[in-house]
Scaffold this motif. Structure first.
Motif, PDB file in Angstrom:
ATOM      1  N   ALA A  74       1.394  38.886  49.940  1.00 15.11           N
ATOM      2  CA  ALA A  74       2.207  38.037  48.791  1.00 15.11           C
ATOM      3  C   ALA A  74       3.397  38.423  48.248  1.00 15.11           C
ATOM      4  N   LEU A  75       3.178  39.716  47.687  1.00 10.85           N
ATOM      5  CA  LEU A  75       4.442  40.359  47.142  1.00 10.85           C
ATOM      6  C   LEU A  75       5.805  40.668  48.017  1.00 10.85           C
ATOM      7  N   LEU A  76       5.268  40.742  49.123  1.00 10.46           N
ATOM      8  CA  LEU A  76       6.293  40.979  50.249  1.00 10.46           C
ATOM      9  C   LEU A  76       7.099  39.535  50.657  1.00 10.46           C
ATOM     10  N   LEU A  77       6.067  38.389  50.546  1.00 10.52           N
ATOM     11  CA  LEU A  77       6.845  37.089  50.787  1.00 10.52           C
ATOM     12  C   LEU A  77       7.515  36.496  49.560  1.00 10.52           C
ATOM     13  N   ALA A  78       7.112  36.998  48.604  1.00  8.17           N
ATOM     14  CA  ALA A  78       7.842  36.570  47.054  1.00  8.17           C
ATOM     15  C   ALA A  78       9.004  37.361  47.249  1.00  8.17           C
ATOM     16  N   GLY A  79       9.174  38.749  47.452  1.00  4.44           N
ATOM     17  CA  GLY A  79      10.311  39.422  47.606  1.00  4.44           C
ATOM     18  C   GLY A  79      11.356  39.191  48.624  1.00  4.44           C
ATOM     19  N   GLY A  83      14.924  37.347  47.691  1.00  2.43           N
ATOM     20  CA  GLY A  83      16.024  37.996  48.515  1.00  2.43           C
ATOM     21  C   GLY A  83      17.002  36.930  49.166  1.00  2.43           C
ATOM     22  N   LEU A  84      16.302  36.178  49.656  1.00  2.00           N
ATOM     23  CA  LEU A  84      17.135  34.823  50.286  1.00  2.00           C
ATOM     24  C   LEU A  84      17.708  34.202  49.169  1.00  2.00           C
ATOM     25  N   GLY A  85      17.067  33.772  48.202  1.00  2.00           N
ATOM     26  CA  GLY A  85      17.597  33.030  47.036  1.00  2.00           C
ATOM     27  C   GLY A  85      18.832  33.741  46.587  1.00  2.00           C
ATOM     28  N   TYR A  86      18.830  35.120  46.262  1.00  2.00           N
ATOM     29  CA  TYR A  86      19.855  35.985  45.606  1.00  2.00           C
ATOM     30  C   TYR A  86      20.993  36.004  46.723  1.00  2.00           C
ATOM     31  N   ALA A  87      20.762  35.900  47.992  1.00  2.00           N
ATOM     32  CA  ALA A  87      21.701  35.829  48.936  1.00  2.00           C
ATOM     33  C   ALA A  87      22.547  34.762  48.874  1.00  2.00           C
ATOM     34  N   CYS A  88      21.803  33.572  48.664  1.00  2.00           N
ATOM     35  CA  CYS A  88      22.599  32.224  48.744  1.00  2.00           C
ATOM     36  C   CYS A  88      23.431  32.329  47.129  1.00  2.00           C
ATOM     37  N   ILE A  89      23.107  32.870  46.096  1.00  3.78           N
ATOM     38  CA  ILE A  89      23.534  32.726  44.872  1.00  3.78           C
ATOM     39  C   ILE A  89      24.892  33.796  44.953  1.00  3.78           C
ATOM     40  N   TYR A  90      24.771  34.851  45.507  1.00  2.93           N
ATOM     41  CA  TYR A  90      25.850  35.849  45.597  1.00  2.93           C
ATOM     42  C   TYR A  90      27.000  35.139  46.519  1.00  2.93           C
ATOM     43  N   VAL A  91      26.562  34.613  47.654  1.00  2.00           N
ATOM     44  CA  VAL A  91      27.562  33.969  48.519  1.00  2.00           C
ATOM     45  C   VAL A  91      28.212  32.800  47.660  1.00  2.00           C
ATOM     46  N   LEU A 185       4.864  46.557  35.228  1.00  2.00           N
ATOM     47  CA  LEU A 185       5.836  47.238  36.030  1.00  2.00           C
ATOM     48  C   LEU A 185       5.451  47.465  37.408  1.00  2.00           C
ATOM     49  N   VAL A 186       4.283  47.564  37.777  1.00  2.00           N
ATOM     50  CA  VAL A 186       3.950  47.679  39.031  1.00  2.00           C
ATOM     51  C   VAL A 186       4.011  46.607  39.857  1.00  2.00           C
ATOM     52  N   SER A 187       4.039  45.429  39.533  1.00  3.05           N
ATOM     53  CA  SER A 187       4.351  44.040  40.309  1.00  3.05           C
ATOM     54  C   SER A 187       5.959  43.942  40.485  1.00  3.05           C
ATOM     55  N   THR A 188       6.435  44.302  39.393  1.00  2.03           N
ATOM     56  CA  THR A 188       7.937  43.993  39.522  1.00  2.03           C
ATOM     57  C   THR A 188       8.545  45.149  40.579  1.00  2.03           C
ATOM     58  N   LEU A 189       7.993  46.409  40.509  1.00  2.00           N
ATOM     59  CA  LEU A 189       8.277  47.509  41.362  1.00  2.00           C
ATOM     60  C   LEU A 189       8.471  46.907  42.942  1.00  2.00           C
ATOM     61  N   TYR A 190       7.199  46.422  43.404  1.00  2.00           N
ATOM     62  CA  TYR A 190       6.801  46.103  44.751  1.00  2.00           C
ATOM     63  C   TYR A 190       7.779  44.889  44.893  1.00  2.00           C
ATOM     64  N   PHE A 191       7.965  44.033  44.132  1.00  2.00           N
ATOM     65  CA  PHE A 191       8.745  42.561  43.974  1.00  2.00           C
ATOM     66  C   PHE A 191      10.079  43.015  44.198  1.00  2.00           C
ATOM     67  N   LEU A 192      10.725  43.846  43.508  1.00  2.00           N
ATOM     68  CA  LEU A 192      12.169  43.858  43.663  1.00  2.00           C
ATOM     69  C   LEU A 192      12.582  44.823  44.755  1.00  2.00           C
ATOM     70  N   LEU A 193      11.586  45.676  45.237  1.00  2.00           N
ATOM     71  CA  LEU A 193      11.682  46.674  46.310  1.00  2.00           C
ATOM     72  C   LEU A 193      11.886  45.780  47.636  1.00  2.00           C
ATOM     73  N   TYR A 194      10.853  44.999  47.710  1.00  2.00           N
ATOM     74  CA  TYR A 194      10.820  43.986  48.814  1.00  2.00           C
ATOM     75  C   TYR A 194      12.262  42.886  48.986  1.00  2.00           C
ATOM     76  N   THR A 195      12.546  42.696  47.618  1.00  2.00           N
ATOM     77  CA  THR A 195      13.872  41.941  47.527  1.00  2.00           C
ATOM     78  C   THR A 195      15.084  42.869  48.028  1.00  2.00           C
ATOM     79  N   ALA A 196      15.148  43.941  47.380  1.00  2.00           N
ATOM     80  CA  ALA A 196      16.168  44.690  47.994  1.00  2.00           C
ATOM     81  C   ALA A 196      16.117  45.016  49.352  1.00  2.00           C
TER      82      ALA A 196
END
Length: 298
Positions: A74-79, A83-91, A185-196
């Motif tokens: 679930a955290l992997l899919l969320a990340g 990540g795809l969302g931020y890819a769209c935003i940065y572009v 802190l733990v959920s944010t860690l995994y979430f942002l790791l998978y996003t990165a």
């Protein structure tokens, strides 16, 4: 008294997120002056992940997820969706201003309501359906305005809308259902790791060369650090803390305040792009959000 104190903390956290996330739109624009979109976004979240890992170790929090593989998935899919969302935003922000991007992304809560209903988290009320309808008219007005700016700007708007409508509602629903019992802190860690990691994989696929750090202007470095520390570590930790206590649709009303402040920054920095039709569309989107998500409830 304890309940009043906790409520005050929630309000302060809510206001802090409004302030932080309304400035990140412009910070992304500044970061893009020295970093390509995918690598810039990836470095932002990688730095944030390292800082979160240090914080987790200092507080001696367990890194193991009690939900096992299903929670990791679930955290992997969320990340990935984030990540795809931020890819769209940065572009998108290569072509449109931070305020314009913020207004388009303000429609995200309208789609979040649909995602929350599909995941069985919240009810889809008639008032919310009416709000969504008004919001769609507002988005149409924004794209009508975009036609006067040029093809590249309309394409950038579509990228921002893809993040708001398709990517971010899904990760919000996943985090609400599967991460609410974890320490923030733990959920944010995994979430942002998978996003990165998602963004890091997208960078070479887009044909980006790794940035020459020394050649980037100083303001781009400052923007990257701000986005990593304040816009990611602080903001996402506060967000996931509030997500444990508030409805997803209530928390999504952050989008009511962010675009107004972001447009104000556009005017201050003389980057405003919208004309009368665009501001009318922005107003309709904000009204739609208010109708869909207010009055606030626990």
């Amino acid at each position: 008294e304890l309940r009043t104190l906790l409520r005050s903390v929630e309000i302060l956290g809510y206001l802090l997120l409004c302030l932080i996330w309304s400035t990140t739109w412009q910070a992304i624009r500044i970061c893009l002056t020295g970093y390509p979109p995918m690598y810039g976004a990836s470095l932002r979240f990688l730095i944030a992940t390292v800082l979160l890992l240090i914080a987790v170790r200092v507080r001696k929090l367990p890194l193991a997820l009690p939900g096992g593989r299903s929670q990791h998935l679930a955290l992997l899919l969320a990340g990935i969706f984030n990540g795809l969302g931020y890819a769209c935003i940065y572009v998108a922000e290569l072509k449109i201003s931070g305020g314009t991007t913020a207004i388009i992304c303000a429609s995200s809560p309208l789609f979040t309501l649909i995602a929350a209903r599909l995941f069985g988290l919240e009810q889809l009320l008639l008032r919310r359906i009416a709000g969504m309808s008004i919001g769609m008219v507002g988005i149409g007005a924004l794209f009508w305005e975009g036609q006067t700016l040029g093809h590249d700007q309309v394409q950038a708007m579509l990228f921002a809308l893809a993040a708001a409508a398709l990517m971010w509602p899904v990760y919000g629903a996943l985090l609400k259902r599967y991460a609410h019992a974890l320490p923030p802190l733990v959920s944010t860690l995994y979430f942002l790791l998978y996003t990165a990691l998602t963004l890091f994989v997208l960078a070479p696929l887009r044909g980006e060369a790794f940035p020459k750090i020394a050649a980037a202007p100083m303001e781009a470095h400052f923007a990257l650090i701000f986005l990593a520390v304040i816009g990611s570590v602080v903001a996402w930790s506060v967000y996931l803390t509030l997500l444990r206590r508030m409805d997803l649709s209530v928390l999504s009303t952050l989008g009511l305040v962010q675009p107004v402040l972001a447009l104000g920054l556009d005017l201050l920095l003389r980057e405003a792009q919208l004309g009368p039709r665009g501001y009318l569309g922005a107003l309709l989107v904000l009204v739609a959000m208010g109708l869909s998500t207010w009055p606030l409830r626990r």
